[in-house]
Motif scaffolding. Sequence first.
Motif, PDB file in Angstrom:
ATOM      1  N   ASN A  87       0.784  -1.247   0.000  1.00  0.00           N
ATOM      2  CA  ASN A  87       0.000   0.000   0.000  1.00  0.00           C
ATOM      3  C   ASN A  87       0.808   1.285   0.000  1.00  0.00           C
ATOM      4  OD1 ASN A  87       0.919   0.285   2.644  1.00  0.00           O
ATOM      5  ND2 ASN A  87      -1.007  -0.391   3.584  1.00  0.00           N
ATOM      6  N   GLY A  88       2.146   1.206   0.017  1.00  0.00           N
ATOM      7  CA  GLY A  88       2.954   2.414  -0.072  1.00  0.00           C
ATOM      8  C   GLY A  88       3.063   3.208   1.211  1.00  0.00           C
ATOM      9  N   VAL A  89       2.671   2.614   2.352  1.00  0.00           N
ATOM     10  CA  VAL A  89       2.749   3.312   3.634  1.00  0.00           C
ATOM     11  C   VAL A  89       3.910   2.737   4.439  1.00  0.00           C
ATOM     12  CG1 VAL A  89       1.545   3.916   5.762  1.00  0.00           C
ATOM     13  CG2 VAL A  89       0.267   3.703   3.610  1.00  0.00           C
ATOM     14  N   TYR A  90       4.785   3.623   4.919  1.00  0.00           N
ATOM     15  CA  TYR A  90       5.977   3.209   5.655  1.00  0.00           C
ATOM     16  C   TYR A  90       5.592   2.753   7.058  1.00  0.00           C
ATOM     17  CZ  TYR A  90      10.709   3.541   7.644  1.00  0.00           C
ATOM     18  OH  TYR A  90      11.908   3.270   8.251  1.00  0.00           O
ATOM     19  N   GLU A  91       6.120   1.604   7.468  1.00  0.00           N
ATOM     20  CA  GLU A  91       5.672   1.010   8.732  1.00  0.00           C
ATOM     21  C   GLU A  91       6.151   1.743   9.977  1.00  0.00           C
ATOM     22  OE1 GLU A  91       7.352  -2.811   9.976  1.00  0.00           O
ATOM     23  OE2 GLU A  91       8.702  -2.735   8.251  1.00  0.00           O
ATOM     24  N   PHE A  92       7.140   2.643   9.838  1.00  0.00           N
ATOM     25  CA  PHE A  92       7.600   3.395  10.994  1.00  0.00           C
ATOM     26  C   PHE A  92       7.367   4.896  10.820  1.00  0.00           C
ATOM     27  CE2 PHE A  92      10.490  -0.388  10.991  1.00  0.00           C
ATOM     28  CZ  PHE A  92       9.903  -1.010  12.075  1.00  0.00           C
ATOM     29  N   PRO A  94       4.560   8.370  10.052  1.00  0.00           N
ATOM     30  CA  PRO A  94       3.446   8.980  10.788  1.00  0.00           C
ATOM     31  C   PRO A  94       2.157   8.181  10.720  1.00  0.00           C
ATOM     32  CG  PRO A  94       3.930  10.206   8.774  1.00  0.00           C
ATOM     33  CD  PRO A  94       5.040   9.234   8.962  1.00  0.00           C
ATOM     34  N   HIS A  95       2.047   7.297   9.716  1.00  0.00           N
ATOM     35  CA  HIS A  95       0.848   6.459   9.596  1.00  0.00           C
ATOM     36  C   HIS A  95       1.223   4.993   9.802  1.00  0.00           C
ATOM     37  CE1 HIS A  95      -1.176  10.025   8.109  1.00  0.00           C
ATOM     38  NE2 HIS A  95      -0.244  10.155   7.173  1.00  0.00           N
ATOM     39  N   ALA A  96       2.047   4.747  10.811  1.00  0.00           N
ATOM     40  CA  ALA A  96       2.588   3.411  11.045  1.00  0.00           C
ATOM     41  C   ALA A  96       1.517   2.346  11.232  1.00  0.00           C
ATOM     42  CB  ALA A  96       3.505   3.441  12.273  1.00  0.00           C
ATOM     43  N   GLU A  97       0.353   2.734  11.731  1.00  0.00           N
ATOM     44  CA  GLU A  97      -0.706   1.751  11.953  1.00  0.00           C
ATOM     45  C   GLU A  97      -1.144   1.105  10.649  1.00  0.00           C
ATOM     46  OE1 GLU A  97      -2.051   0.763  14.995  1.00  0.00           O
ATOM     47  OE2 GLU A  97      -0.260   1.813  15.668  1.00  0.00           O
ATOM     48  N   ARG A  98      -0.945   1.798   9.525  1.00  0.00           N
ATOM     49  CA  ARG A  98      -1.322   1.245   8.211  1.00  0.00           C
ATOM     50  C   ARG A  98      -0.108   0.779   7.417  1.00  0.00           C
ATOM     51  NH1 ARG A  98      -3.055   4.378   4.567  1.00  0.00           N
ATOM     52  NH2 ARG A  98      -2.447   6.417   5.424  1.00  0.00           N
ATOM     53  N   GLY A  99       1.101   0.982   7.955  1.00  0.00           N
ATOM     54  CA  GLY A  99       2.317   0.669   7.223  1.00  0.00           C
ATOM     55  C   GLY A  99       2.532  -0.817   7.023  1.00  0.00           C
ATOM     56  N   TYR A 100       2.928  -1.203   5.830  1.00  0.00           N
ATOM     57  CA  TYR A 100       3.104  -2.625   5.535  1.00  0.00           C
ATOM     58  C   TYR A 100       4.503  -3.104   5.915  1.00  0.00           C
ATOM     59  CZ  TYR A 100       5.748  -1.733   1.127  1.00  0.00           C
ATOM     60  OH  TYR A 100       6.678  -1.367   0.190  1.00  0.00           O
ATOM     61  N   HIS A 101       4.588  -4.380   6.189  1.00  0.00           N
ATOM     62  CA  HIS A 101       5.859  -5.038   6.463  1.00  0.00           C
ATOM     63  C   HIS A 101       5.933  -6.250   5.545  1.00  0.00           C
ATOM     64  CE1 HIS A 101       9.168  -6.608   9.074  1.00  0.00           C
ATOM     65  NE2 HIS A 101       8.676  -7.784   8.693  1.00  0.00           N
ATOM     66  N   ALA A 102       6.939  -6.301   4.682  1.00  0.00           N
ATOM     67  CA  ALA A 102       7.118  -7.418   3.753  1.00  0.00           C
ATOM     68  C   ALA A 102       8.606  -7.718   3.675  1.00  0.00           C
ATOM     69  CB  ALA A 102       6.564  -7.061   2.375  1.00  0.00           C
ATOM     70  N   LEU A 103       9.015  -8.819   4.273  1.00  0.00           N
ATOM     71  CA  LEU A 103      10.437  -9.146   4.372  1.00  0.00           C
ATOM     72  C   LEU A 103      10.621 -10.641   4.151  1.00  0.00           C
ATOM     73  CD1 LEU A 103      12.833  -7.795   7.067  1.00  0.00           C
ATOM     74  CD2 LEU A 103      12.760 -10.248   6.596  1.00  0.00           C
ATOM     75  N   CYS A 104      11.538 -10.993   3.255  1.00  0.00           N
ATOM     76  CA  CYS A 104      11.802 -12.394   2.919  1.00  0.00           C
ATOM     77  C   CYS A 104      13.220 -12.761   3.330  1.00  0.00           C
ATOM     78  CB  CYS A 104      11.616 -12.624   1.423  1.00  0.00           C
ATOM     79  SG  CYS A 104      11.948 -14.328   0.908  1.00  0.00           S
ATOM     80  N   ARG A 105      13.347 -13.759   4.190  1.00  0.00           N
ATOM     81  CA  ARG A 105      14.659 -14.226   4.623  1.00  0.00           C
ATOM     82  C   ARG A 105      15.137 -15.361   3.720  1.00  0.00           C
ATOM     83  NH1 ARG A 105      15.553 -11.876   9.518  1.00  0.00           N
ATOM     84  NH2 ARG A 105      13.684 -11.113  10.599  1.00  0.00           N
ATOM     85  N   THR A 106      16.373 -15.244   3.197  1.00  0.00           N
ATOM     86  CA  THR A 106      16.982 -16.273   2.353  1.00  0.00           C
ATOM     87  C   THR A 106      18.345 -16.614   2.949  1.00  0.00           C
ATOM     88  OG1 THR A 106      17.778 -14.491   0.898  1.00  0.00           O
ATOM     89  CG2 THR A 106      15.764 -15.642   0.234  1.00  0.00           C
ATOM     90  N   GLU A 297       6.074  -6.138  16.909  1.00  0.00           N
ATOM     91  CA  GLU A 297       7.065  -6.019  17.967  1.00  0.00           C
ATOM     92  C   GLU A 297       8.207  -7.010  17.761  1.00  0.00           C
ATOM     93  OE1 GLU A 297       7.208  -3.688  20.242  1.00  0.00           O
ATOM     94  OE2 GLU A 297       5.332  -2.813  19.488  1.00  0.00           O
ATOM     95  N   ARG A 298       7.880  -8.222  17.349  1.00  0.00           N
ATOM     96  CA  ARG A 298       8.926  -9.223  17.100  1.00  0.00           C
ATOM     97  C   ARG A 298       9.796  -8.809  15.911  1.00  0.00           C
ATOM     98  NH1 ARG A 298       8.712 -14.289  19.377  1.00  0.00           N
ATOM     99  NH2 ARG A 298       9.581 -15.233  17.488  1.00  0.00           N
ATOM    100  N   PHE A 299       9.186  -8.227  14.883  1.00  0.00           N
ATOM    101  CA  PHE A 299       9.952  -7.790  13.715  1.00  0.00           C
ATOM    102  C   PHE A 299      10.989  -6.739  14.103  1.00  0.00           C
ATOM    103  CE2 PHE A 299       6.045  -8.728  10.837  1.00  0.00           C
ATOM    104  CZ  PHE A 299       6.349 -10.079  10.867  1.00  0.00           C
ATOM    105  N   LYS A 300      10.647  -5.891  15.072  1.00  0.00           N
ATOM    106  CA  LYS A 300      11.583  -4.851  15.515  1.00  0.00           C
ATOM    107  C   LYS A 300      12.866  -5.456  16.069  1.00  0.00           C
ATOM    108  CE  LYS A 300       7.993  -1.465  16.765  1.00  0.00           C
ATOM    109  NZ  LYS A 300       7.354  -0.756  17.901  1.00  0.00           N
ATOM    110  N   TYR A 301      12.761  -6.661  16.604  1.00  0.00           N
ATOM    111  CA  TYR A 301      13.915  -7.351  17.162  1.00  0.00           C
ATOM    112  C   TYR A 301      14.504  -8.366  16.186  1.00  0.00           C
ATOM    113  CZ  TYR A 301      12.883  -5.389  21.779  1.00  0.00           C
ATOM    114  OH  TYR A 301      12.682  -4.532  22.833  1.00  0.00           O
ATOM    115  N   GLY A 302      14.058  -8.324  14.924  1.00  0.00           N
ATOM    116  CA  GLY A 302      14.570  -9.250  13.925  1.00  0.00           C
ATOM    117  C   GLY A 302      14.086 -10.670  14.099  1.00  0.00           C
TER     118      GLY A 302
END
Length: 416
Positions: A87-92, A94-106, A297-302
Motif C-alpha cells: 500500500n505504499g505506507v511506511y511502517e515506521f 506517521p501512519h505506522a498503523e497502516r504501514g506494511y511489512h514485507a520481508l523475505c529471509r533467504t 514487535e517481534r519484527f523490531k527485534y529481527g
Amino acid sequence: MSDKPYGLSYLFRKHASDILGMVLNSSYRALFVGGLIMGFLPPAEADSPAAPLARFTFNGHAHNSASGKAEWELLLTEFRDDALYLNGVYEFGPHAERGYHALCRTPDLQYTAFTVTLRFQAESFTDDPATMGLIVGGRNHRWFALERSRAGHLTVMFNNGAFRHELMNTKLKAGKWTVVSCGVDLAAGRVVVLLDGAQVGDFSLPENFRLEVIGSKFEATDKLWTFVNYSNTNLFHGLVDELVIHNQMLSSDEMRAESQKLPRTRSEADIACMQEDSAAAFLTPAEQELLNRVSRERFKYGLPALTANRQLAEAARGHAANMARQQIVNHTLDGITFDKRIDATGYRCSAAGENIWSAATAAEAIAGWMGSPGHQRNMMSQEFLEIGVGIGVSKSSQKYLTLVFGTPDARPRPQK
C-alpha cells in the motif's frame, strides 16, 4: 477491581558409504565396462542454469515454489489480481498503523553472485523519493537495491547508495507491468540488467569493490529481501507478481528466458497453497489486529512472526472470556491453570507460556506487555513457534486479552 491495566505472565516447560553410494551422491558419472566401475567422467555440462533459490508467484499466497530456504514475513499486505499488493505506507512513519511489512529471509543466499528477477506494476511513481523504491537486499546494510530515479530511470545501488548506476536508457512508468532482471558477480566485478527482456545495462564495478555487509556483524542475518529501504524510507507502492532469486549470476540469455516464462495464471499448486492459507484464517478482525501488533514487535527485534494455532487460540479465547465474565486477571481461574487449559485442547507442547492483560485497547495491552520484563520475555522468546490470541469483553466494555505461546512436541503420543 481496579480499572488500572493489569497483567501477569507465566512460563513453563513440560519437557525440558560404499563406492556405489559415493557415485550416486557425487556429481561425477561412473564409467561402467562389463558391469565394473572403470573410472569416472567429469560432470555433464548443464543444459540450463541451476534451480533458483526462491520463486514466488504471489498467486494468492506467498509460498516458495523453489527448493531453497525462503520465507516471507507479511503484515498489512494483501493479494490482488494474483499479485502481492503493497500500500505504499511506511511502517515506521506517521501512519505506522497502516504501514506494511514485507520481508523475505533467504539464509542460504550468496552475496558474491546472485540474480534477482522481479515483475511489478507500480501504482504510483511521484517526485517524492519515498515512492521510488523497487526491491532492497538487506535491512541493515541495504547492500543491494533497485530503484527509480527522479528522472524515471532504473537505478542499481550497492552499499546503501554509496555506489549508484543510473540506466539513462530506461524509463519506468506506473500502471504498467514491468519485468526487471539484475545479475551480479562480485568476483568478475560485473552487473548485467535486463528490462522487459531487453538488455539495458552491462557495467563494471569499481576495482576492489566489496559489499560492506560481508565480514560485518550482520553478514548472516542480512540475507533478506524487502520492498522498503529502511535508511531513507524509499518503498514500493503497487503490485508484485513474481520474484525469482538465483544463487548465481545468470547470463543475459538465461535472464531473458527466465523473464519470459513467468506465469500470470494460477497453477494447481497455487490453488492448494491458497486453500491451506484459507484454512488457517480463523481469527476475528480484533484477534488479527492483536496478532499483527505482536508480530510487529517481534519484527523490531529481527524475530519471525509466530504462527497462529487453532488449539492455542481455543485456550486463549476461553480464558479471556472467563476473565471478562469474572472481571479478574489471573492465570488460574476456577482452579484451572493455563497448562491444563492447553492440555484440554489436545495441543501437545514441549514449551508454552501465557500473557494476560486488562486494558481498553490492544495497543495499550501491547505497550504494557512490552514494558514488563516477564511479558516481553514471552513475546520475544525464540523458543516459541506458535501462538493463540483471545479477547474477552466485560459488561463494562473492559477488554481482557490473552496470548498463549507454544512449541509443538514432535514426539509421538504414548500408547495407552
